[in-house]
Design a protein around this motif. Sequence first.
Motif, PDB file in Angstrom:
ATOM      1  N   ARG A   1       2.490 -18.153   9.452  1.00 50.80           N
ATOM      2  CA  ARG A   1       3.539 -19.108   9.169  1.00 50.80           C
ATOM      3  C   ARG A   1       2.420 -20.450   8.671  1.00 50.80           C
ATOM      4  O   ARG A   1       2.867 -21.047   7.027  1.00 50.80           O
ATOM      5  CB  ARG A   1       3.324 -20.237  10.670  1.00 50.80           C
TER       6      ARG A   1
ATOM      7  N   ASP B   1       6.220 -18.914   1.353  1.00 47.07           N
ATOM      8  CA  ASP B   1       6.980 -19.544   1.855  1.00 47.07           C
ATOM      9  C   ASP B   1       6.556 -21.292   0.522  1.00 47.07           C
ATOM     10  O   ASP B   1       8.040 -21.605   0.076  1.00 47.07           O
ATOM     11  CB  ASP B   1       7.532 -20.094   2.645  1.00 47.07           C
TER      12      ASP B   1
ATOM     13  N   TYR C   1      10.523 -25.179   2.812  1.00 46.15           N
ATOM     14  CA  TYR C   1       9.530 -24.368   3.827  1.00 46.15           C
ATOM     15  C   TYR C   1      10.485 -23.441   4.093  1.00 46.15           C
ATOM     16  O   TYR C   1      11.958 -23.518   4.024  1.00 46.15           O
ATOM     17  CB  TYR C   1       9.347 -24.602   4.914  1.00 46.15           C
ATOM     18  N   GLY C   2      10.194 -22.355   5.122  1.00 49.40           N
ATOM     19  CA  GLY C   2      11.368 -20.927   4.877  1.00 49.40           C
ATOM     20  C   GLY C   2      11.280 -19.789   4.339  1.00 49.40           C
ATOM     21  O   GLY C   2      11.229 -20.026   3.228  1.00 49.40           O
ATOM     22  N   ASN C   3      11.650 -19.136   4.704  1.00 53.26           N
ATOM     23  CA  ASN C   3      12.008 -17.049   4.184  1.00 53.26           C
ATOM     24  C   ASN C   3      13.476 -17.577   3.362  1.00 53.26           C
ATOM     25  O   ASN C   3      13.147 -17.158   1.866  1.00 53.26           O
ATOM     26  CB  ASN C   3      12.308 -16.359   4.830  1.00 53.26           C
TER      27      ASN C   3
ATOM     28  N   SER D   1      11.922 -19.079  -0.427  1.00 49.89           N
ATOM     29  CA  SER D   1      10.559 -18.487  -0.655  1.00 49.89           C
ATOM     30  C   SER D   1      10.882 -17.268  -2.048  1.00 49.89           C
ATOM     31  O   SER D   1      11.702 -17.248  -2.509  1.00 49.89           O
ATOM     32  CB  SER D   1      10.507 -17.240   0.403  1.00 49.89           C
TER      33      SER D   1
ATOM     34  N   ARG E   1       3.980 -17.170   4.636  1.00 51.37           N
ATOM     35  CA  ARG E   1       4.567 -16.989   4.351  1.00 51.37           C
ATOM     36  C   ARG E   1       6.474 -17.072   4.751  1.00 51.37           C
ATOM     37  O   ARG E   1       7.076 -17.142   4.144  1.00 51.37           O
ATOM     38  CB  ARG E   1       4.375 -15.262   5.627  1.00 51.37           C
ATOM     39  N   ASP E   2       6.367 -18.126   6.121  1.00 55.36           N
ATOM     40  CA  ASP E   2       7.349 -18.291   6.496  1.00 55.36           C
ATOM     41  C   ASP E   2       7.091 -19.470   7.542  1.00 55.36           C
ATOM     42  O   ASP E   2       7.143 -18.816   8.903  1.00 55.36           O
ATOM     43  CB  ASP E   2       8.976 -16.657   7.194  1.00 55.36           C
TER      44      ASP E   2
END
Length: 926
Positions: A416, A445, A488-490, A493, A521-522
């Motif tokens: 995260r 992300d 943010y978030g997948n 990204s 990463r996510d």
Amino acid sequence: MNRILCALLVVFTYCQQASSARAVDVDFVRDVRPILQQRCYPCHGADKQKSGLRLDVKSEAFRGGDAYGPSIVAGNADASPLIQLACEADPSLRMPLDSPPLTAEEISTLTRWITEGAVWPEDADLASVEDKRDHWSFKPLTNPIPPALNGNAWVRNGVDRFIFDRLQTEGLQPAPEADRVAWLRRVSFDLIGLPPSPAEVDAFLQDQTHEAYERVVDRLLASPRYGERWAQHWLDVVRYADTHGFEVNTERPNAWPYRDYVIESFNKDTPYDRFIREQIVGDALAQDAATGFLVTASVLLPGQVGQDAPSMRLARQDSLDEIVVNVGQTFLGLSVACARCHDHKFDPISQRDYYAMQAFVAGVEYADRDLKSPAALARRAETASLQSELSGIEQQLAQLVPLARSGQERGAVNSRLNVERFPETRAQRLRFVVLATNGLEPCLDELEIFTTAGVNVALASSGARVATSGDSTVADRHERRFINDGQYGNSRSWMSSEDGHGWIEVTFAEEHSIDRVAWGRDRTGEFADRLAIDYRVEAATASGEWLVVADALDRAKLIPGKERELQTSRDGLSAAEAEEAHRLQERKDQLEEQIASAAVGQTAFAGVFRTPDVIHLLLRGDPEQPKEEVVPAVPVALGTAAAPGASELQRRSTLADWIASPRNPLTARVMANRIWQTHFGIGLVETANDFGRNGARPSHPELLDWLAGEFIRSGWSIKQMDRLIVLSSVYRQSSRHDEACAAKDADVRLLWRYPMRRLDGETIRDAMLDVSGRLQLTMGGPGFDLFDKRGGLTGFQPVETFDESGCRRMIYAHKVRRERDAVFGAFDCPDGGQSAGRRRESTTPIQALNLFNSRFTLEESAAFAARVADDAGTDVNAQIRRAYELAFNRAATAAEIADAAQVVTEFGLATLCRALFNSNEFLFFP
């Protein structure tokens, strides 16, 4: 070669004439028209006009077709496409197609006629062209006076006067009045999309005053459920969905603010003319989310379009076309898209008119925009406060957790959020190099780079530029531009194209003193794959040398499920320090979740505006064949409103003012018809999206114009129009069938009874949840999921079991374009691909199978049974009576109780509830 022979033939002909004296002039009727009749009219006459060319009417022949401008240039045969195409050497282009070429004599005759001036007598046409402007919907409102019908007790208002007068003329009589419960169910489903409760039924039956009906209507119009019901109709028309459509069909995560805006507008009874303006120029009216209307349709975003110039020009044309189509069919009830490639075949909209309409919206882009509503501004302030506190927490943690490259183990790599601190470094470039992942290509992300003052200088909005080793692009989900967009978030990204490794290089707008990078990463916590577990951070010095300032050596080994746990056993911290570190980490986690929550509702997928494109008329609609420039202007036949040289906002304002004007002949008619349709299932004009010449004529033209006038006189109040209609005697009729009336009007277009119709799919689902007691009335916000994923190419698996969040009204479902709900989609729910001006009602076996066997029905039947048991106790007859009260708002008959008791005794109460859900009495308007 063929053209050379034609030219030689013409020269020879004139030489012959010159040598023998003046030849007789070519006569159109005697010499030219027979050639056109025999060789040209089959494809370019009254019955057929290929390529938009008609040659049997003088005005049309000289105007030309879609592709070549004027076909006949008087005095210049060489410049006339009529002659050029007749002499074309290529058989695939030579006219007439699929027929023997014109003879030399025929070509000579046509050439001489054009050279001599192309004289075409005004009375020589064998046919005439109907004036496309001579159509009822393009003419001003007639302001009719309702028929008198003095002393008629059936008549309650002007609506009844028009309907009854027509019934008398046709020899028909209205049906008797519906019973009070039937009317109450009808008006409840119509205005709020939910059945009345048993308590509401009892209250209405006990109120025997003259105002009882009015009180019910006023209560329903004031309900928050009203906006949810009406918004469904509107979103059908504008093609609303929560994905972008086309083949990629990726998620449109911030589309929902427009949906919420529509619901709120109907609840507030925003005047319709204001409602129009807000959706076109909402950015100037403190209604940013309203401009989501402009971009509701499918679109290919930049990452989904080929990077060659022709592909980008075509994609831009497609996106502008979607806006023009939306405006035309929604507000004006016109199919303007037909004029993209050629003049409209039926309506008075030329190709020039179409591109002039396009020029009004030539500065509109499809993108997320920051909202400026009070709620959004409050959330933004809250986010800033939370981020400030988070920064302080991170600084305190930094005092307890060793700095990077200290040789000591600290927190594990976190999917995260990870923060790498390093000694203050002066640099204008920073590189994040991924050396290994926990599987497949690395994905980040967001990469944030902070100055010693805590400012993120990596943001694209701050002028930072990004380079990468390679991009594995998934349009609108994994793109290079997302690595520093501040989201943010997948779904926002970057992903490397190299398995297990890759690098990102950020160049700042200017040199800065930096001491920290943050990456994840996510950060929504949904994905933990493709996580960089080995990496290094490099900064470029003033000399251009790359210096390693941090790496992963002092991170603990990744332990799945324990990524957030601080490893303090080898940190050399005291017990008190370790406890403080854990406390700070827990608060940090809370802040990150609060920040993510506060971010919801700050942005919306809506119109984003820039300097307008220069718009050209395009040959055959092809952006690679531009012709002359056009300026913003409404179709010539429909009014006068232009904005040449105006700013982007002024262009849209001009368009909005013209549409919302009471002098516009279409706007009030189209909306009045939509309102009527919501109450009777079909409009006075059956083709709600097409008021043009190809659409249906109104069944009651005087009533339509009177309603449109009443709409304007009411201050454009939709609620006042609803009230007028549902309190009429026409609406109060029963749906009783009459053979004699049906013989004259089988489709009930003259409304001699209330037309029977089925509830739409969303209302069926909502009603089932309401009756079972599980309906959640939470309003607004991101939608709940009907499928296992929120966008993508294929393979959507339906969600079968719903928690409380999935028991909200169906309008709050995340709508995936081109994917209908597994159960209720079969009941003709539109898929968001095309505008649904009116929902058609089909009857198919899959509807019955879905509604009887689906997991949703089984679960709601069980919940319904549990509610009945709680209310009625264990007595079977009492349970049956309660079930009928809840499902049908009436008492069960003795015969029904006897039949149902056998079912309950043998198969259980849930089985009876399941049968009630599947009954026509539950599924149809009374």
